[in-house]
Design a protein around this motif. Structure first.
Motif, PDB file in Angstrom:
ATOM      1  N   ILE A  57       0.834  -1.202   0.000  1.00 26.87           N
ATOM      2  CA  ILE A  57       0.000   0.000   0.000  1.00 26.87           C
ATOM      3  C   ILE A  57       0.871   1.256   0.000  1.00 26.87           C
ATOM      4  N   ASN A  58       1.942   1.229   0.766  1.00 26.18           N
ATOM      5  CA  ASN A  58       2.821   2.408   0.864  1.00 26.18           C
ATOM      6  C   ASN A  58       3.751   2.570  -0.338  1.00 26.18           C
ATOM      7  N   HIS A  59       3.834   1.561  -1.196  1.00 22.76           N
ATOM      8  CA  HIS A  59       4.736   1.625  -2.354  1.00 22.76           C
ATOM      9  C   HIS A  59       3.988   1.380  -3.664  1.00 22.76           C
ATOM     10  N   GLN A  60       2.772   1.847  -3.745  1.00 26.73           N
ATOM     11  CA  GLN A  60       2.000   1.630  -4.979  1.00 26.73           C
ATOM     12  C   GLN A  60       2.617   2.340  -6.181  1.00 26.73           C
ATOM     13  N   ASP A  62       5.852   2.563  -6.734  1.00 27.71           N
ATOM     14  CA  ASP A  62       7.068   1.839  -7.103  1.00 27.71           C
ATOM     15  C   ASP A  62       6.663   0.405  -7.447  1.00 27.71           C
ATOM     16  N   LYS A  63       6.524   0.149  -8.735  1.00 25.48           N
ATOM     17  CA  LYS A  63       5.983  -1.136  -9.186  1.00 25.48           C
ATOM     18  C   LYS A  63       6.787  -2.333  -8.675  1.00 25.48           C
ATOM     19  N   VAL A  64       8.096  -2.202  -8.615  1.00 22.45           N
ATOM     20  CA  VAL A  64       8.933  -3.321  -8.171  1.00 22.45           C
ATOM     21  C   VAL A  64       8.647  -3.653  -6.703  1.00 22.45           C
ATOM     22  N   ASP A  65       8.683  -2.652  -5.849  1.00 20.79           N
ATOM     23  CA  ASP A  65       8.394  -2.885  -4.428  1.00 20.79           C
ATOM     24  C   ASP A  65       6.957  -3.365  -4.227  1.00 20.79           C
ATOM     25  N   TYR A  66       6.045  -2.782  -4.977  1.00 22.45           N
ATOM     26  CA  TYR A  66       4.631  -3.151  -4.877  1.00 22.45           C
ATOM     27  C   TYR A  66       4.439  -4.635  -5.221  1.00 22.45           C
ATOM     28  N   VAL A  67       4.985  -5.030  -6.357  1.00 18.03           N
ATOM     29  CA  VAL A  67       4.834  -6.424  -6.805  1.00 18.03           C
ATOM     30  C   VAL A  67       5.558  -7.368  -5.848  1.00 18.03           C
ATOM     31  N   ASN A  68       6.765  -7.031  -5.430  1.00 15.78           N
ATOM     32  CA  ASN A  68       7.504  -7.891  -4.503  1.00 15.78           C
ATOM     33  C   ASN A  68       6.748  -8.067  -3.183  1.00 15.78           C
ATOM     34  N   GLY A 113      -4.361 -11.404  -4.834  1.00 17.84           N
ATOM     35  CA  GLY A 113      -4.001 -12.018  -6.116  1.00 17.84           C
ATOM     36  C   GLY A 113      -4.383 -11.155  -7.308  1.00 17.84           C
ATOM     37  N   TYR A 114      -5.590 -10.588  -7.263  1.00 19.73           N
ATOM     38  CA  TYR A 114      -6.023  -9.724  -8.364  1.00 19.73           C
ATOM     39  C   TYR A 114      -5.184  -8.448  -8.431  1.00 19.73           C
ATOM     40  N   SER A 115      -4.840  -7.887  -7.288  1.00 18.68           N
ATOM     41  CA  SER A 115      -3.995  -6.690  -7.286  1.00 18.68           C
ATOM     42  C   SER A 115      -2.625  -7.001  -7.885  1.00 18.68           C
ATOM     43  N   LEU A 116      -2.118  -8.177  -7.578  1.00 16.99           N
ATOM     44  CA  LEU A 116      -0.831  -8.596  -8.128  1.00 16.99           C
ATOM     45  C   LEU A 116      -0.923  -8.756  -9.642  1.00 16.99           C
ATOM     46  N   SER A 117      -1.918  -9.478 -10.107  1.00 15.26           N
ATOM     47  CA  SER A 117      -2.034  -9.697 -11.562  1.00 15.26           C
ATOM     48  C   SER A 117      -2.351  -8.393 -12.294  1.00 15.26           C
ATOM     49  N   ASN A 118      -3.162  -7.519 -11.701  1.00 16.77           N
ATOM     50  CA  ASN A 118      -3.453  -6.228 -12.328  1.00 16.77           C
ATOM     51  C   ASN A 118      -2.194  -5.372 -12.434  1.00 16.77           C
ATOM     52  N   SER A 119      -1.379  -5.408 -11.419  1.00 16.92           N
ATOM     53  CA  SER A 119      -0.149  -4.621 -11.430  1.00 16.92           C
ATOM     54  C   SER A 119       0.816  -5.133 -12.493  1.00 16.92           C
ATOM     55  N   VAL A 120       0.944  -6.431 -12.570  1.00 19.35           N
ATOM     56  CA  VAL A 120       1.850  -7.019 -13.556  1.00 19.35           C
ATOM     57  C   VAL A 120       1.367  -6.707 -14.973  1.00 19.35           C
ATOM     58  N   ALA A 121       0.038  -6.687 -15.162  1.00 17.03           N
ATOM     59  CA  ALA A 121      -0.538  -6.428 -16.485  1.00 17.03           C
ATOM     60  C   ALA A 121      -0.730  -4.931 -16.755  1.00 17.03           C
ATOM     61  N   ASP A 126      -9.915   0.430  -9.729  1.00 17.42           N
ATOM     62  CA  ASP A 126     -10.205   1.100  -8.455  1.00 17.42           C
ATOM     63  C   ASP A 126     -11.006   0.215  -7.512  1.00 17.42           C
ATOM     64  N   GLU A 127     -11.912  -0.567  -8.040  1.00 17.62           N
ATOM     65  CA  GLU A 127     -12.717  -1.465  -7.195  1.00 17.62           C
ATOM     66  C   GLU A 127     -11.820  -2.499  -6.506  1.00 17.62           C
ATOM     67  N   MET A 128     -10.856  -3.027  -7.252  1.00 17.49           N
ATOM     68  CA  MET A 128      -9.948  -4.015  -6.664  1.00 17.49           C
ATOM     69  C   MET A 128      -9.026  -3.362  -5.650  1.00 17.49           C
ATOM     70  N   LYS A 129      -8.606  -2.139  -5.889  1.00 21.25           N
ATOM     71  CA  LYS A 129      -7.786  -1.428  -4.911  1.00 21.25           C
ATOM     72  C   LYS A 129      -8.556  -1.251  -3.610  1.00 21.25           C
ATOM     73  N   ARG A 130      -9.839  -0.929  -3.726  1.00 26.23           N
ATOM     74  CA  ARG A 130     -10.677  -0.761  -2.536  1.00 26.23           C
ATOM     75  C   ARG A 130     -10.796  -2.085  -1.786  1.00 26.23           C
ATOM     76  N   LYS A 131     -11.034  -3.178  -2.503  1.00 24.95           N
ATOM     77  CA  LYS A 131     -11.136  -4.494  -1.874  1.00 24.95           C
ATOM     78  C   LYS A 131      -9.807  -4.905  -1.235  1.00 24.95           C
ATOM     79  N   PHE A 132      -8.714  -4.554  -1.895  1.00 23.40           N
ATOM     80  CA  PHE A 132      -7.391  -4.847  -1.367  1.00 23.40           C
ATOM     81  C   PHE A 132      -7.169  -4.118  -0.041  1.00 23.40           C
ATOM     82  N   GLU A 133      -7.549  -2.863   0.016  1.00 23.62           N
ATOM     83  CA  GLU A 133      -7.407  -2.091   1.253  1.00 23.62           C
ATOM     84  C   GLU A 133      -8.312  -2.625   2.358  1.00 23.62           C
TER      85      GLU A 133
END
Length: 178
Positions: A57-60, A62-68, A113-121, A126-133
């Protein structure tokens, strides 16, 4: 039968009973220690999940940190899911409440999982970001209820089970993905 033979038989019987009781106690202690170890491992992994989710959440930006961070969180969630399965050897033996496994299931943790796949793609959702939070806030509540330092580490198995039941009751209140 002479008195000396009776005394010998009583002494041997008493000695064997003491040995038997000591063996039972050692088996009980080993059993208890194993269960406490599994509960400790679960609680530590939940803390790791929370740290990874908060890092994501704090590194959205920075794609590398976010995905890792998401990969680490997802791996720990999957580990806890397998650890707490009722029908798996460990989860069934330790008798982890069902809701704890449900909370770590692929369906309930799907926002990760969806946040990870969305980030990679490179897809923004926004709906998934809300669910992730929301899922992250649920993990935070679970970790706070587990209170690793005060309710798990060094506590009796009975106290640890009491804490797991508190977590299970808390999970009942969550609106998890079905």
């Amino acid at each position: 039968m002479s008195i000396s033979k009776r005394k010998l038989m009583i002494s041997i019987s008493f000695g064997l009973n003491v040995i038997f009781i000591v063996c039972l106690y050692l088996l009980y202690q080993e059993n208890t220690d194993m269960k406490k170890g599994v509960i400790l491992q679960y609680a530590i992994q939940q803390n790791e999940v929370l740290l990874d989710l908060e890092t994501a959440i704090n590194h959205q930006d920075d794609k590398v940190d976010y995905v890792n961070s998401l990969v680490g969180a997802y791996a720990n969630i999957y580990h806890n899911f397998n650890l707490t399965k009722k029908y798996a050897s460990v989860g069934g033996y330790v008798k982890i409440p069902d809701n704890i496994n449900k909370f770590n299931s692929p369906m309930s943790s799907s926002p990760v999982g969806y946040s990870l796949s969305n980030s990679v793609a490179d897809v923004s959702n926004d709906e998934m970001k809300r669910k992730f939070e929301i899922y992250t806030s649920y993990v935070s509540q679970v970790v706070n209820t587990l209170d690793l330092q005060n309710k798990i580490i060094g506590k009796s198995l009975r106290e640890q089970y009491k804490t797991l039941n508190e977590v299970s009751d808390l999970i009942d209140e969550f609106n998890l993905e079905k």
